[in-house]
Write a protein that holds these residues in place. Structure first.
Motif, PDB file in Angstrom:
ATOM      1  N   SER A  95      19.809  23.112  21.842  1.00 30.32           N
ATOM      2  CA  SER A  95      21.029  22.481  21.317  1.00 30.32           C
ATOM      3  C   SER A  95      21.005  22.358  19.797  1.00 30.32           C
ATOM      4  N   GLN A  96      19.823  22.302  19.195  1.00 26.82           N
ATOM      5  CA  GLN A  96      19.767  22.245  17.735  1.00 26.82           C
ATOM      6  C   GLN A  96      20.264  23.542  17.099  1.00 26.82           C
ATOM      7  N   GLU A  97      20.175  24.627  17.864  1.00 25.56           N
ATOM      8  CA  GLU A  97      20.676  25.903  17.371  1.00 25.56           C
ATOM      9  C   GLU A  97      22.172  26.055  17.647  1.00 25.56           C
ATOM     10  N   TYR A  98      22.607  25.741  18.859  1.00 22.44           N
ATOM     11  CA  TYR A  98      24.020  25.978  19.164  1.00 22.44           C
ATOM     12  C   TYR A  98      24.944  24.813  18.819  1.00 22.44           C
ATOM     13  N   LEU A  99      24.368  23.628  18.543  1.00 23.19           N
ATOM     14  CA  LEU A  99      25.155  22.485  18.036  1.00 23.19           C
ATOM     15  C   LEU A  99      24.436  21.886  16.828  1.00 23.19           C
ATOM     16  N   PRO A 100      24.245  22.666  15.759  1.00 27.68           N
ATOM     17  CA  PRO A 100      23.474  22.173  14.615  1.00 27.68           C
ATOM     18  C   PRO A 100      24.216  21.119  13.803  1.00 27.68           C
ATOM     19  N   ARG A 101      25.543  21.104  13.896  1.00 25.51           N
ATOM     20  CA  ARG A 101      26.360  20.102  13.210  1.00 25.51           C
ATOM     21  C   ARG A 101      27.140  19.345  14.278  1.00 25.51           C
ATOM     22  N   PRO A 102      26.595  18.241  14.768  1.00 27.46           N
ATOM     23  CA  PRO A 102      27.192  17.569  15.931  1.00 27.46           C
ATOM     24  C   PRO A 102      28.654  17.181  15.769  1.00 27.46           C
ATOM     25  N   TYR A 103      29.084  16.873  14.541  1.00 27.67           N
ATOM     26  CA  TYR A 103      30.483  16.494  14.336  1.00 27.67           C
ATOM     27  C   TYR A 103      31.380  17.704  14.069  1.00 27.67           C
ATOM     28  N   GLU A 104      30.784  18.881  14.077  1.00 24.99           N
ATOM     29  CA  GLU A 104      31.533  20.131  13.957  1.00 24.99           C
ATOM     30  C   GLU A 104      31.117  21.039  15.118  1.00 24.99           C
ATOM     31  N   LEU A 162      24.411  14.467  19.067  1.00 22.44           N
ATOM     32  CA  LEU A 162      24.860  13.290  18.327  1.00 22.44           C
ATOM     33  C   LEU A 162      23.804  12.197  18.301  1.00 22.44           C
ATOM     34  N   SER A 163      22.946  12.186  19.307  1.00 23.93           N
ATOM     35  CA  SER A 163      21.890  11.173  19.429  1.00 23.93           C
ATOM     36  C   SER A 163      20.610  11.571  18.714  1.00 23.93           C
ATOM     37  N   GLY A 164      20.643  12.670  17.977  1.00 28.50           N
ATOM     38  CA  GLY A 164      19.473  13.076  17.204  1.00 28.50           C
ATOM     39  C   GLY A 164      18.548  14.023  17.920  1.00 28.50           C
ATOM     40  N   TYR A 165      19.011  14.616  19.012  1.00 28.35           N
ATOM     41  CA  TYR A 165      18.247  15.637  19.759  1.00 28.35           C
ATOM     42  C   TYR A 165      16.970  15.072  20.384  1.00 28.35           C
ATOM     43  N   GLY A 171      16.752   8.698  21.402  1.00 26.41           N
ATOM     44  CA  GLY A 171      18.062   8.499  20.801  1.00 26.41           C
ATOM     45  C   GLY A 171      19.169   8.511  21.831  1.00 26.41           C
ATOM     46  N   TYR A 172      19.046   9.403  22.793  1.00 20.95           N
ATOM     47  CA  TYR A 172      20.066   9.538  23.840  1.00 20.95           C
ATOM     48  C   TYR A 172      20.167   8.260  24.666  1.00 20.95           C
ATOM     49  N   HIS A 173      19.039   7.674  25.031  1.00 22.96           N
ATOM     50  CA  HIS A 173      19.069   6.454  25.842  1.00 22.96           C
ATOM     51  C   HIS A 173      19.465   5.236  25.010  1.00 22.96           C
TER      52      HIS A 173
END
Length: 443
Positions: free
Chosen positions: A132-141, A199-202, A206-208
């Motif tokens: 996900s860091q590769e395919y969603l590197p900018r969480p707000y974009e 969005l939770s920092g990967y 963070g997710y929980h």
């Protein structure tokens, strides 16, 4: 959408039916849009179908305590809602950590596990969203790497589980944090889960953590303070049935009255767009999102009062069971403990003590249910679903189209956020954006 009496409250009274802007829907998206429009000098009216503001955020009472049957948690990483809480001087409280975990066991049924089990669960979650860091590197974009997302956005959570060859037992271990969020493994999109993860920092921590901090007084108290400071007028008990855009003015029919403004923010859940008559009609993407559903249509949340002190459980329900997750509330009742339950099972009556007792017997044997109070969000005519969880194809399909103005209409709501969709912060994001677009339309 039904007919009810109409009354104007809050900052403005009287019978004026012409405004600089109208906002349909009094949830966090609508109130945020109205607040910003008022700040820009626009006389703004909020039209709300219910007898309360808040939408899918609903603070109520149960067992003598304030409880949430809708949106509950905020987090410092959610900059808009966290900033609002700070500006308004609202204190926060952090939920205590669970003391033990209940999860599926080999051969069926449930067993109590040590907290170290959560490390196994987190490792499984990380496998779902690997890359996900590769395919969603900018969480707000989220469209930034559309080239990498194109095939992934076609996958359900179930597709991903099958790709990973996760066993049925392992799937049950993560069902509460994946399939249940999505309304079922074969409904929810992998990219929605990955978006929250990003969005939770990967990280699993963070997710929980995003579901652990609450505003004191409840979400409704936060919204009411925002609304009171906004100065916007409010009409409640006024379901909108018709919106007509003639190119220069928009007429909104609600509760048997017609209100007019040069521009309108439609801040109701995507699932109910098809219940309003729009003239001219909306582009196909709007109807498609509404009919497919964005908010989980079988979402249920319930409060459960049980006898005595049962500790602080974290129950991970198996896919298809009556309860997907059960956690301890932050407060006790006079008679015992309060538990919070979540379910996407259409068979669950969230207000049936006997049915909830049957479900609790499976996961917390020996626990007596004293009372329950729940909300079936799918049967609510003004939401037709609960929390946002996109379906496959919706991120790269209709999302961008419905975020653009259609004539003199601008749409808002957590369902169409590019940030925290499914959370109050996402609703506020779209409210801020909608106010800006309306200002441009009416300049």
């Amino acid at each position: 959408m039904g007919i009810a009496s109409t009354g104007i409250s809050h900052a403005e009274t009287g019978t004026r039916q012409s405004y600089d802007a109208i906002v349909i829907g009094g949830g966090f998206a609508g109130v945020t849009a109205a607040r910003d429009l008022q700040a820009k000098g626009k006389r703004t009216l909020i039209i709300e179908a219910r007898d309360r503001v808040g939408g899918r955020a609903w603070s109520t009472t149960f067992a003598g305590k304030t409880v949430e049957l809708g949106a509950t948690w905020i987090h410092p990483s959610q900059k808009l809602v966290w900033g609002e809480v700070q500006r308004l001087g609202i204190a926060t409280v952090t939920d205590a950590h669970p003391e033990f975990v209940v999860a599926s066991k080999e051969g069926g049924g449930y067993e109590q596990k040590e907290m170290a089990f959560l490390d196994q669960q987190s490792a499984l979650l990380a496998r779902f969203v690997e890359g996900s860091q590769e395919y969603l590197p900018r969480p707000y974009e989220p469209f930034h790497r559309e080239d990498l997302l194109r095939e992934l956005d076609k996958l359900t959570l179930g597709d991903r589980a099958r790709q990973l060859r996760i066993s049925a037992l392992e799937q049950n271990w993560v069902s509460a944090s994946t399939g249940a969020y999505g309304g079922g493994f074969d409904r929810g999109a992998l990219t929605q889960l990955a978006h929250w993860w990003a969005l939770s920092g990967y990280t699993a921590d963070g997710y929980h953590a995003i579901n652990s901090i609450r505003p004191v007084g409840g979400m409704s108290a936060l919204l009411e303070k925002m609304l009171a400071r906004s100065g916007a007028a409010v009409v409640k008990n006024a379901p909108v049935t018709k919106v007509v855009d003639n190119g220069s003015q928009v007429q909104v029919t609600a509760g048997g009255k017609v209100y007019t403004a040069p521009a309108v923010v439609v801040a109701v859940p995507a699932n109910v767009w098809n219940t309003i008559s729009f003239a001219p009609g909306l582009p196909a993407e709007f109807g498609r999102l509404a009919s497919e559903s964005v908010g989980v249509p079988t979402a249920r949340k319930l409060m459960i009062e049980v006898q005595g002190d049962v500790g602080r459980p974290l129950v991970n329900g198996a896919g298809g069971d009556l309860l997907d997750m059960v956690i301890a509330d932050t407060v006790k009742s006079a008679r015992g403990s309060l538990l919070i339950g979540f379910s996407v099972n259409p068979q669950l009556d969230a207000n049936s003590v006997s049915q909830v007792q049957t479900a609790i017997d499976q996961v917390l044997p020996g626990t007596k249910v004293l009372a329950v109070k729940g909300q079936n969000w799918g049967s609510d005519p003004y939401s037709k679903g609960g929390w946002t969880f996109r379906r496959p194809g919706q991120l790269l399909g209709g999302l961008r189209a419905v975020r653009q103005p259609h004539g003199r209409l601008v749409f808002a709501g957590s369902d169409i956020a590019t940030g925290w969709a499914g959370y109050v912060d996402g609703a506020m994001e779209t409210g801020v954006r909608a106010a800006g677009l309306v200002s441009e339309l009416t300049a």
